[in-house]
Design an enzyme around this catalytic site. Structure first.
Site, mmCIF file in Angstrom:
data_model
loop_
_atom_site.group_PDB
_atom_site.id
_atom_site.type_symbol
_atom_site.label_atom_id
_atom_site.label_comp_id
_atom_site.label_asym_id
_atom_site.label_seq_id
_atom_site.Cartn_x
_atom_site.Cartn_y
_atom_site.Cartn_z
ATOM 1 C CE1 TYR A 142 29.099 -48.816 10.422
ATOM 2 C CE2 TYR A 142 28.193 -46.951 9.348
ATOM 3 C CZ TYR A 142 28.156 -47.924 10.223
ATOM 4 O OH TYR A 142 26.975 -47.970 11.090
ATOM 5 C CG ASP A 237 28.312 -47.029 1.029
ATOM 6 O OD1 ASP A 237 27.579 -45.919 0.621
ATOM 7 O OD2 ASP A 237 28.689 -47.506 1.966
ATOM 8 C CE LYS A 265 26.912 -40.573 5.541
ATOM 9 N NZ LYS A 265 26.656 -40.311 7.125
HETATM 10 N N1 HOZ Z 1 28.078 -43.187 9.061
HETATM 11 C C1 HOZ Z 1 28.238 -42.186 9.652
HETATM 12 C C2 HOZ Z 1 29.666 -42.289 10.444
HETATM 13 N N2 HOZ Z 1 30.758 -42.371 9.581
HETATM 14 C C3 HOZ Z 1 27.426 -41.334 10.544
HETATM 15 C C4 HOZ Z 1 26.075 -42.099 10.946
HETATM 16 C C5 HOZ Z 1 26.226 -42.672 12.451
HETATM 17 O O1 HOZ Z 1 26.909 -43.714 12.486
HETATM 18 O O2 HOZ Z 1 25.895 -41.968 13.396
#
Ligand code: HOZ
Length: 428
Positions: A142, A237, A265
């Site tokens: 993702y 990433d 992050k």
């Molecule tokens: N990308 C994160 C989930 N794996 C957190 C961000 C979100 O989608 O709220």
């Protein structure tokens, strides 16, 4: 009705699904998402006054724990002298210098406001640089919610059954090819079928978004070699892994250097931030140095720079934090793994440093086809048993949980004990 139930009711009237990001909802596990009112160290407190030992850590940023004094002080000081300038400031230069000094692949870097923005911008840079269109990503990885990435995507997209989302233009979907994580041959086959057409390969070097899946030995090296051979931009990433699995990220931990890196992050210390950077010749394509356009009103925001710099400087001054995260994570992992083995449960735990996942699947999980076979109904029971016990875990199987420097040995031992009890009640 609890305060949190009431808030969820109000929220659902005016916010889609009652939440501002899908993974926060409890749709995959049932029940009502807890509305939080405060946080301190390793703990969160909800609107009903219940306290939780937190293993979400705002989905990764809070590596020092919530409200670390050095971060709070930096933000407070900055708030008094300016919250947004809409013009360059010294802290942006300091942030760029720190990132370039510490992350092996970075020669130049551009700040943005989220991980999604970073990945969208990085593939635009790769396309502009190579003059090619196709990108290769991995099933179950993702990279935020940009059009090009919502194809066989992990995290919330997989959790909510929309790995390829409606609303993504056909052209965007067609220009994204999916390979199998930990399977170099699947990447080689895509290169062979699309000669001189692949602009970039983008990968989470340690996957967090199909649950925690480490790269097998040779996989990242294989991607590096293929990208070099095909003049394709390799993008790591590291939004999740940057400054998490090691100070210099997964690229430092595994000794493989990509051409571009995306970050987010931790580098924002809990405020909204992203960054992308890498080889000078690629980054000099970015406007106003070059023709590839990318911009942002709040990019390099002073409050976010203050929080991020305070976090990164504290981590740099305290390298022992990474040893401690590893030791405490390893103790939790071995305790949970022993319990699973001794009871013969169809589950496993996978971990890299301070990120980990309990899969409801015997494992080992090396790719999306294996992660996707996890028993999500069991995961839901396990999740609620932990929540009832005051342990705050991601409400979905296809996520990693995170520990922080604020999680003490006894916090981690308590978590291991509660995970064992939650497994017993799930399988019992
Ligand atoms: N990308 C994160 C989930 N794996 C957190 C961000 C979100 O989608 O709220």
């Amino acid at each position: 009705m609890t305060n949190t139930d009431q808030l969820y009711e109000r929220a659902r009237q005016i916010i889609p699904g009652g939440v501002n990001s899908p993974v926060r909802a409890f749709k995959a596990v049932g029940g009502t998402p807890r509305f939080m009112s405060s946080a301190q160290g390793a703990y969160l407190t909800d609107r009903d006054g219940k306290t939780y030992l937190d293993f979400i850590g705002s989905w990764g940023p809070m590596i020092l724990g919530h409200n670390h004094p050095v971060v709070v002080e930096a933000v407070r000081n900055q708030a008094e002298i300016g919250m947004s300038f809409g013009a360059p400031s010294e802290m942006e230069v300091e942030m760029a210098e720190l990132l370039v000094a510490e992350v092996p692949s970075l020669e130049m870097v551009r700040m943005v406001n989220s991980g999604t923005e970073a990945t969208i911008s990085a593939i635009r840079a790769a396309r502009g640089f190579t003059g090619r269109e196709l990108i290769i990503k991995f099933e179950g990885c993702y990279h935020g919610h940009g059009d090009s990435f919502l194809s066989q995507a992990g995290s919330g997209a997989a959790t909510f059954g929309v790995p390829t989302s409606p609303g993504v233009p056909e052209g965007a979907a067609r220009s994204t090819l999916n390979a199998r994580f930990n399977d170099t041959e699947s990447v080689e086959a895509l290169f062979e079928a699309n000669p001189d057409k692949v602009a970039a390969v983008i990968v989470e070097p340690v996957v967090g978004n199909m649950g925690c899946v480490p790269p097998q030995p040779g996989f990242l090296e294989g991607l590096r070699a293929l990208c070099t051979e095909h003049n394709t931009v390799l993008i790591f990433d590291e939004v999740m892994t940057g400054f998490r699995v090691a100070f210099g990220g997964a690229q430092e931990l595994f000794g493989v250097t990509p051409d571009l890196t995306t970050l987010g992050k931790i580098i924002g210390g809990g405020l909204p931030v992203g960054a992308y950077g890498g080889k000078r010749e690629i980054m000099e394509m970015i406007a106003p140095a070059g023709p590839v356009y990318q911009a942002g009103t709040l990019s390099g925001n002073p409050l976010a720079m203050a929080a991020g710099l305070a976090t990164l400087r504290h981590l740099k001054d305290h390298p022992e934090i990474y040893q401690q995260l590893e030791a405490r994570g390893a103790a939790l992992e071995s305790s949970v793994a022993d319990h699973i083995r001794s009871k013969g449960y169809e589950a496993c735990i996978q971990r890299v440093g301070s990120m980990a996942t309990v899969f409801f699947n015997p494992g080992p999980v090396q790719s999306w086809d294996e992660s996707g076979k996890s028993n999500t109904e069991r995961f839901g029971k396990y999740f609620h048993a932990l929540l009832d016990a005051g342990i705050h875990m991601p409400p979905a199987q296809y996520e990693a949980f995170f520990s922080s420097a604020s999680h003490s040995e006894s916090d981690m031992a308590r978590a291991a004990e509660e995970i064992a009890k939650a497994l017993d009640s799930t399988f019992g």
